[in-house]
Design an enzyme around this catalytic site. Structure first.
Site, mmCIF file in Angstrom:
data_model
loop_
_atom_site.group_PDB
_atom_site.id
_atom_site.type_symbol
_atom_site.label_atom_id
_atom_site.label_comp_id
_atom_site.label_asym_id
_atom_site.label_seq_id
_atom_site.Cartn_x
_atom_site.Cartn_y
_atom_site.Cartn_z
ATOM 1 N N CYS A 142 0.670 -1.031 0.055
ATOM 2 C CA CYS A 142 -0.301 -0.325 -0.441
ATOM 3 C C CYS A 142 0.723 1.036 -0.065
ATOM 4 O O CYS A 142 1.251 1.804 -0.854
ATOM 5 C CB CYS A 142 -0.438 -0.357 1.237
ATOM 6 S SG CYS A 142 -2.482 1.660 1.035
ATOM 7 N N LYS A 163 -11.011 9.097 -1.207
ATOM 8 C CA LYS A 163 -10.926 7.674 -0.821
ATOM 9 C C LYS A 163 -11.245 6.332 -1.840
ATOM 10 O O LYS A 163 -12.350 6.005 -1.826
ATOM 11 C CB LYS A 163 -10.627 7.212 0.508
ATOM 12 C CG LYS A 163 -9.848 6.458 1.232
ATOM 13 C CD LYS A 163 -10.372 6.292 3.176
ATOM 14 C CE LYS A 163 -9.432 4.912 3.275
ATOM 15 N NZ LYS A 163 -9.897 5.027 4.645
ATOM 16 N N SER A 192 -7.697 0.315 0.762
ATOM 17 C CA SER A 192 -8.023 1.292 0.951
ATOM 18 C C SER A 192 -6.767 2.608 1.264
ATOM 19 O O SER A 192 -5.676 2.546 2.238
ATOM 20 C CB SER A 192 -7.902 0.408 2.571
ATOM 21 O OG SER A 192 -8.489 1.777 3.705
ATOM 22 N N HIS A 235 -4.424 -4.384 0.305
ATOM 23 C CA HIS A 235 -3.567 -5.194 1.693
ATOM 24 C C HIS A 235 -4.489 -6.431 1.832
ATOM 25 O O HIS A 235 -6.243 -6.646 2.593
ATOM 26 C CB HIS A 235 -4.695 -4.272 2.894
ATOM 27 C CG HIS A 235 -4.146 -2.888 3.285
ATOM 28 N ND1 HIS A 235 -3.206 -2.750 3.715
ATOM 29 C CD2 HIS A 235 -4.709 -1.576 2.300
ATOM 30 C CE1 HIS A 235 -3.153 -1.504 3.700
ATOM 31 N NE2 HIS A 235 -3.470 -0.977 3.259
ATOM 32 N N GLU A 237 -3.925 -8.479 3.484
ATOM 33 C CA GLU A 237 -3.748 -9.162 4.547
ATOM 34 C C GLU A 237 -4.508 -9.001 5.833
ATOM 35 O O GLU A 237 -4.626 -8.980 6.314
ATOM 36 C CB GLU A 237 -2.211 -8.365 5.198
ATOM 37 C CG GLU A 237 -1.795 -7.166 6.154
ATOM 38 C CD GLU A 237 -2.348 -5.553 4.774
ATOM 39 O OE1 GLU A 237 -1.823 -5.029 5.487
ATOM 40 O OE2 GLU A 237 -2.462 -6.834 3.689
ATOM 41 N N ARG A 249 -14.759 4.204 12.080
ATOM 42 C CA ARG A 249 -13.534 5.382 12.757
ATOM 43 C C ARG A 249 -13.680 6.088 12.003
ATOM 44 O O ARG A 249 -13.731 7.391 12.342
ATOM 45 C CB ARG A 249 -11.886 4.730 12.380
ATOM 46 C CG ARG A 249 -10.949 5.968 13.197
ATOM 47 C CD ARG A 249 -9.411 5.745 11.838
ATOM 48 N NE ARG A 249 -9.752 5.661 10.751
ATOM 49 C CZ ARG A 249 -9.127 4.884 10.006
ATOM 50 N NH1 ARG A 249 -7.478 4.329 10.348
ATOM 51 N NH2 ARG A 249 -8.745 5.304 9.084
#
Length: 313
Positions: A142, A163, A192, A235, A237, A249
């Site tokens: 990333c 985003k 992300s 991502h 992971e 968040r």
């Protein structure tokens, strides 16, 4: 073969609960085999969560992997206990005279920060340059991809207007490359980020082999011809609930985020997320360990020489 980690690392209990084969240092020290030495430079704020995610993927291999954790500097952390950092993390000065089979540089929440404003930018640049002479293969994830492309290829920071968040479909762009061995023609992976990775721009300005792309997310997976630098813009992971945590968040911070694409059942955040990328993530890391690290690295790391690799300057 298991992944070898420190006896008291918090990730141990999580991984054992998931029936992942891990081996404590005390047991591994009695085995007469040569483990792969992999360094993880963890740039994420929630270090315990991130290290667990990467260790999970590194464990899915017949190879024994000796993992060490690296922090970028000694600034206090607001999200990780200092005791944990002092116990399990190394400073770069402690490892800079050693050689490693693999290095993973994680993402970081710096998508809207200019490189020159990143407090540890010069230190990161030193580590990436050091790795060219001390590491067989480096995996950038990333935000680390943006940093690596700038430091190694001189590419400027490119930022999306909105985003990118969600789980996107990707297509393979190169047949029979070992890094994508066993991949389906199309597969899912989470993203992300604000970083932008236009396929044609990267193809025209680097010598990278672009292995997988997405119509929505741009370049996803690329590698230098010698496989010493591997770039993953998403991502793989991530846990099932990581994107959900980021969404909640951002809502709490009043950012009015869009709902992560193709993530919740019926695209409704009141429903459970669907983890649709696990098999791809495990296969990607298994291929990296096997074909980019194990098949390339010298048995005696002290005899490491950049001359044994094809340079990609």
């Amino acid at each position: 073969m298991p992944i070898k980690i420190p006896d008291q690392l918090p990730a141990t209990d999580v991984l054992l609960h998931e029936n992942i084969f891990v081996m404590h240092e005390s047991r591994a020290s009695t085995q007469e085999i040569r483990p792969l030495k992999v360094l993880i430079l963890n740039l994420m704020p929630k270090k315990i969560e991130t290290e667990t995610q990467f260790l999970r993927l590194l464990s899915n291999s017949p190879l024994q992997v000796d993992v060490e954790l690296l922090r970028i500097d000694n600034r206090p952390s607001r999200n990780t206990p200092e005791e944990h950092l002092d116990t399990f993390y190394r400073q770069f000065e402690m490892v800079k005279d050693r050689y490693f089979d693999g290095l993973i540089i994680t993402g970081a929440p710096l998508g809207l920060v200019a490189f020159e404003d990143v407090v540890y930018w010069q230190h990161l640049e030193s580590i990436i340059q050091w790795a060219r002479d001390h590491v067989t293969s480096t995996l950038y994830v990333c935000w680390a991809v943006q940093a690596g492309l700038n430091i190694l290829y001189g590419l400027p920071k490119l930022t999306r207007k909105e985003k990118l968040s969600g789980v996107y479909t990707h297509s393979l762009q190169k047949d029979f490359h070992p890094l994508i061995r066993g991949f389906d023609d199309s597969f899912l992976a989470p993203h992300s980020r604000y970083a932008d990775f236009p396929v044609e721009y990267i193809r025209e300005n680097t010598s990278l082999d672009i292995l997988a792309t997405s119509e929505d997310a741009g370049m996803y997976l690329a590698t230098s011809p010698d496989k010493r630098h591997v770039f993953v813009t998403g991502h793989p992971e991530y846990d099932a609930f990581t994107l959900h945590g980021e969404y909640i968040r951002d809502l709490g911070e009043g950012l009015e985020p869009t709902i992560p694409v193709n993530y919740y059942q019926n695209d409704n955040p009141d429903n459970q997320p669907i983890a649709s990328w696990r098999s791809h993530g495990h296969l990607l890391f298994s291929n990296w360990l096997n074909y980019c690290v194990y098949q390339q690295t010298p048995y005696d790391l002290e005899h490491f020489s950049e001359d044994k690799f094809t340079k990609d300057d």
